[in-house]
Design a protein around this motif. Structure first.
Motif, PDB file in Angstrom:
ATOM      1  N   ILE A  50       0.982  -1.260   0.062  1.00 18.33           N
ATOM      2  CA  ILE A  50       0.301  -0.080  -0.083  1.00 18.33           C
ATOM      3  C   ILE A  50       0.958   1.232  -0.056  1.00 18.33           C
ATOM      4  CG2 ILE A  50      -1.465   1.429   1.494  1.00 18.33           C
ATOM      5  CD1 ILE A  50      -2.912  -1.257   2.271  1.00 18.33           C
ATOM      6  N   PHE A  51       0.686   2.255  -0.719  1.00 16.33           N
ATOM      7  CA  PHE A  51       1.150   3.460  -0.788  1.00 16.33           C
ATOM      8  C   PHE A  51       0.424   4.445  -0.152  1.00 16.33           C
ATOM      9  CE2 PHE A  51       3.527   3.297  -5.266  1.00 16.33           C
ATOM     10  CZ  PHE A  51       4.095   2.096  -4.775  1.00 16.33           C
ATOM     11  N   ASP A  52       1.136   5.093   1.150  1.00 18.44           N
ATOM     12  CA  ASP A  52       0.267   5.936   1.880  1.00 18.44           C
ATOM     13  C   ASP A  52       0.859   7.180   1.670  1.00 18.44           C
ATOM     14  OD1 ASP A  52      -1.002   7.336   4.080  1.00 18.44           O
ATOM     15  OD2 ASP A  52      -0.503   6.102   5.651  1.00 18.44           O
ATOM     16  N   ILE A  53       0.346   7.952   0.856  1.00 15.32           N
ATOM     17  CA  ILE A  53       0.583   9.269   0.193  1.00 15.32           C
ATOM     18  C   ILE A  53       0.109  10.204   1.047  1.00 15.32           C
ATOM     19  CG2 ILE A  53       1.178  10.731  -1.750  1.00 15.32           C
ATOM     20  CD1 ILE A  53       0.980   8.216  -3.148  1.00 15.32           C
ATOM     21  N   GLY A  54       0.966  11.050   1.866  1.00 17.85           N
ATOM     22  CA  GLY A  54       0.589  11.982   2.822  1.00 17.85           C
ATOM     23  C   GLY A  54       0.256  11.234   4.176  1.00 17.85           C
ATOM     24  N   ALA A  55       1.208  10.616   4.718  1.00 18.29           N
ATOM     25  CA  ALA A  55       0.961   9.580   5.738  1.00 18.29           C
ATOM     26  C   ALA A  55       1.111  10.251   7.158  1.00 18.29           C
ATOM     27  CB  ALA A  55       2.463   8.779   5.883  1.00 18.29           C
ATOM     28  N   ASN A  56       1.525  11.641   7.285  1.00 19.02           N
ATOM     29  CA  ASN A  56       1.473  12.464   8.605  1.00 19.02           C
ATOM     30  C   ASN A  56       2.056  11.696   9.672  1.00 19.02           C
ATOM     31  OD1 ASN A  56      -0.759  13.557  10.944  1.00 19.02           O
ATOM     32  ND2 ASN A  56       0.302  14.956   9.571  1.00 19.02           N
ATOM     33  N   PHE A  57       1.782  11.384  10.764  1.00 18.05           N
ATOM     34  CA  PHE A  57       2.279  10.745  11.643  1.00 18.05           C
ATOM     35  C   PHE A  57       2.207   9.225  12.000  1.00 18.05           C
ATOM     36  CE2 PHE A  57       2.165  14.897  12.935  1.00 18.05           C
ATOM     37  CZ  PHE A  57       3.525  15.318  13.409  1.00 18.05           C
ATOM     38  N   GLY A  58       1.412   8.580  10.785  1.00 14.18           N
ATOM     39  CA  GLY A  58       1.415   7.254  10.554  1.00 14.18           C
ATOM     40  C   GLY A  58       0.181   6.786  11.081  1.00 14.18           C
ATOM     41  N   GLN A  59      -0.970   7.551  11.082  1.00 16.41           N
ATOM     42  CA  GLN A  59      -2.060   6.978  11.838  1.00 16.41           C
ATOM     43  C   GLN A  59      -2.602   5.741  10.736  1.00 16.41           C
ATOM     44  OE1 GLN A  59      -1.043  10.337  11.280  1.00 16.41           O
ATOM     45  NE2 GLN A  59      -2.846  11.679  11.733  1.00 16.41           N
ATOM     46  N   SER A  60      -2.629   6.191   9.525  1.00 21.40           N
ATOM     47  CA  SER A  60      -3.335   5.234   8.693  1.00 21.40           C
ATOM     48  C   SER A  60      -2.266   3.947   8.328  1.00 21.40           C
ATOM     49  CB  SER A  60      -3.745   5.570   7.277  1.00 21.40           C
ATOM     50  OG  SER A  60      -4.964   6.770   7.545  1.00 21.40           O
ATOM     51  N   ALA A  71       5.249   4.770   2.986  1.00 23.88           N
ATOM     52  CA  ALA A  71       4.782   5.824   3.623  1.00 23.88           C
ATOM     53  C   ALA A  71       5.506   7.161   3.152  1.00 23.88           C
ATOM     54  CB  ALA A  71       4.819   5.900   5.424  1.00 23.88           C
ATOM     55  N   VAL A  72       4.719   7.845   2.541  1.00 17.49           N
ATOM     56  CA  VAL A  72       5.384   8.955   1.780  1.00 17.49           C
ATOM     57  C   VAL A  72       4.746  10.307   2.528  1.00 17.49           C
ATOM     58  CG1 VAL A  72       5.538  10.295  -0.072  1.00 17.49           C
ATOM     59  CG2 VAL A  72       5.325   7.860  -0.469  1.00 17.49           C
ATOM     60  N   GLU A  73       6.007  11.061   3.145  1.00 16.04           N
ATOM     61  CA  GLU A  73       5.343  12.060   4.271  1.00 16.04           C
ATOM     62  C   GLU A  73       6.515  13.181   3.882  1.00 16.04           C
ATOM     63  OE1 GLU A  73       4.324  15.041   6.021  1.00 16.04           O
ATOM     64  OE2 GLU A  73       2.920  13.168   5.736  1.00 16.04           O
ATOM     65  N   PRO A  74       6.466  14.172   3.301  1.00 18.81           N
ATOM     66  CA  PRO A  74       7.527  15.283   3.386  1.00 18.81           C
ATOM     67  C   PRO A  74       7.663  16.151   4.532  1.00 18.81           C
ATOM     68  CG  PRO A  74       5.509  16.242   2.273  1.00 18.81           C
ATOM     69  CD  PRO A  74       5.025  14.780   2.822  1.00 18.81           C
ATOM     70  N   ASN A  75       6.722  16.209   5.572  1.00 15.31           N
ATOM     71  CA  ASN A  75       7.072  16.890   6.856  1.00 15.31           C
ATOM     72  C   ASN A  75       8.155  16.162   7.523  1.00 15.31           C
ATOM     73  OD1 ASN A  75       7.138  18.087   9.323  1.00 15.31           O
ATOM     74  ND2 ASN A  75       4.946  18.203   9.349  1.00 15.31           N
ATOM     75  N   PRO A  76       9.312  16.889   7.690  1.00 18.69           N
ATOM     76  CA  PRO A  76      10.269  16.298   8.275  1.00 18.69           C
ATOM     77  C   PRO A  76      10.094  15.743   9.711  1.00 18.69           C
ATOM     78  CG  PRO A  76      11.222  18.227   7.294  1.00 18.69           C
ATOM     79  CD  PRO A  76       9.652  18.452   7.215  1.00 18.69           C
ATOM     80  N   ARG A  77       9.341  16.337  10.556  1.00 19.24           N
ATOM     81  CA  ARG A  77       9.255  16.166  11.793  1.00 19.24           C
ATOM     82  C   ARG A  77       8.311  14.987  11.721  1.00 19.24           C
ATOM     83  NH1 ARG A  77       7.141  20.888  15.878  1.00 19.24           N
ATOM     84  NH2 ARG A  77       9.376  21.518  15.756  1.00 19.24           N
ATOM     85  N   ALA A  78       6.926  15.034  11.144  1.00 20.48           N
ATOM     86  CA  ALA A  78       6.110  13.917  11.026  1.00 20.48           C
ATOM     87  C   ALA A  78       7.042  12.371  10.629  1.00 20.48           C
ATOM     88  CB  ALA A  78       4.986  14.298  10.150  1.00 20.48           C
ATOM     89  N   ALA A  79       7.800  12.805   9.508  1.00 24.42           N
ATOM     90  CA  ALA A  79       8.427  11.477   8.835  1.00 24.42           C
ATOM     91  C   ALA A  79       9.308  10.936   9.977  1.00 24.42           C
ATOM     92  CB  ALA A  79       9.109  11.709   7.816  1.00 24.42           C
ATOM     93  N   ALA A  80      10.239  11.716  10.643  1.00 23.30           N
ATOM     94  CA  ALA A  80      10.846  11.097  11.763  1.00 23.30           C
ATOM     95  C   ALA A  80      10.055  10.532  12.706  1.00 23.30           C
ATOM     96  CB  ALA A  80      11.800  12.322  12.143  1.00 23.30           C
ATOM     97  N   ALA A  81       9.097  10.956  13.257  1.00 25.90           N
ATOM     98  CA  ALA A  81       8.434  10.475  14.357  1.00 25.90           C
ATOM     99  C   ALA A  81       7.388   9.213  13.906  1.00 25.90           C
ATOM    100  CB  ALA A  81       7.217  11.704  14.747  1.00 25.90           C
ATOM    101  N   LEU A  82       7.068   9.306  12.684  1.00 25.44           N
ATOM    102  CA  LEU A  82       6.650   7.873  12.348  1.00 25.44           C
ATOM    103  C   LEU A  82       7.444   6.831  12.054  1.00 25.44           C
ATOM    104  CD1 LEU A  82       4.390   7.820   8.876  1.00 25.44           C
ATOM    105  CD2 LEU A  82       6.255   5.927   9.495  1.00 25.44           C
ATOM    106  N   GLN A  83       8.903   6.963  11.597  1.00 25.11           N
ATOM    107  CA  GLN A  83       9.732   6.087  11.544  1.00 25.11           C
ATOM    108  C   GLN A  83      10.308   5.695  12.617  1.00 25.11           C
ATOM    109  OE1 GLN A  83      12.303   6.319   8.236  1.00 25.11           O
ATOM    110  NE2 GLN A  83      13.998   5.442   9.212  1.00 25.11           N
TER     111      GLN A  83
END
Length: 319
Positions: free
Chosen positions: A54-64, A77-89
């Motif tokens: 699944i491609f989650d484009i605009g994943a934010n903090f990984g809720q979906s 999970a495709v997320e450009p916001n550095p803070r959100a992407a780091a938190a998700l990872q």
């Protein structure tokens, strides 16, 4: 994401569980993290892994993302916001280590950004879920946003790296149409969803071979374990495909013309043909709310202050 909310009720809506301050974690925090990792490990052991991605484009903090992982899917999970992407990872790192989750800290670019490889993201300071590549969307309703230069990618590049997806969830706060256009020439996924912000996107999906649709309410999809500093839950996209429940008819798949009628019933349609960039450049339109008359930032806006909708699509190739 909610289209209009009183700013006084949304101030500081950044998830405290995934964005911490730089200090040594307390013993309680360490215990919570250990339990979180343990819960993920147990859930991973209890899930039958699926081959589909699944491609989650605009994943934010990984809720979906975490819902798809829990169902056994591999997720990009495709997320450009550095803070959100780091938190998700960080939060879902066990899935990353197991190579079930791949985090792409990039934005899906348009043709004008593909040569430079960089684009400006407007990270909304009031609600991270409002962040957008379009300033008019990222700063909607007179809120403030921080401009951040982010790296870009394309759907074609994601296909080449990760394979053809089973489902693409698009939630980019204005750039969904660009993502849809990039599917031209690629193998369309059996299932697709995007936000109901432009009727032009529905026409694009139809041209791509999607012939069954659902207008799915999003307001009740709360990730209650991920809350902002005031205790308000973040939101996720909910079930997709056959499991998603539409707002009209009996909740099942509907043809294009019926879906267009559903959209006009549920939403104010300022412009039936415009994409976001066209709408932002046009003369301003306004929408009346209980607390204010606000400039519209999308060609299509929900009539309900606290409800918004996604369009779910099924491709004609699905039997």
């Amino acid at each position: 994401m909610p289209r209009v909310v009183q700013s006084t009720l949304r101030r500081g809506a950044i998830p405290s569980q995934v964005i911490g301050v730089r200090k040594r974690p307390s013993s309680q925090a360490q215990k919570r993290k250990a339990k979180h990792d343990s819960d993920i490990a147990v859930s991973m052991g209890n899930v039958t892994a699926r081959d589909e991605v699944i491609f989650d484009i605009g994943a934010n903090f990984g809720q979906s993302t975490e819902i798809y992982l829990a169902a056994g899917y591999r997720v990009v999970a495709v997320e450009p916001n550095p803070r959100a992407a780091a938190a998700l990872q960080s939060r879902l790192r066990l899935h990353v280590e197991a190579r079930r989750l791949f985090v792409e800290e990039k934005a899906i670019s348009g043709p004008e950004e593909q040569s430079s490889g960089e684009v400006m993201l407007y990270v909304n300071e009031e609600d991270s879920e409002w962040s957008s590549l379009y300033r008019s969307c990222g700063c909607r309703y007179d809120t403030s946003a921080q401009s951040v230069a982010v790296q870009t990618t394309t759907l074609a590049a994601l296909y080449e790296t990760h394979g053809s997806p089973h489902y693409i969830k698009i939630d980019t706060e204005g750039s969904d149409g660009n993502c849809l256009r990039q599917l031209r020439g690629l193998k369309p996924p059996p299932y697709l969803s995007f936000e109901l912000n432009s009727l032009a996107w529905l026409a694009e999906a139809s041209d791509l071979g999607y012939n069954a649709f659902k207008v799915v309410p999003q307001g009740s999809h709360h990730a209650r374990h991920l809350q902002d500093r005031y205790g308000r839950p973040l939101t996720h996209a909910g079930p997709f495909g056959e499991e998603a429940l539409g707002a009209c008819g009996d909740g099942s798949w509907r043809p294009l013309e019926a879906t267009l009628a559903d959209c006009k019933q549920l939403c104010v349609v300022h412009d039936a043909t415009a994409d976001i960039a066209d709408f932002a450049a046009a003369p301003p339109r306004f929408i009346d709310r209980d607390f204010a008359t606000l400039r519209a930032c999308f060609p299509v806006e929900s009539r309900n202050d606290e409800e918004w909708y996604d369009i779910h699509c099924r491709h004609s190739s699905v039997e």
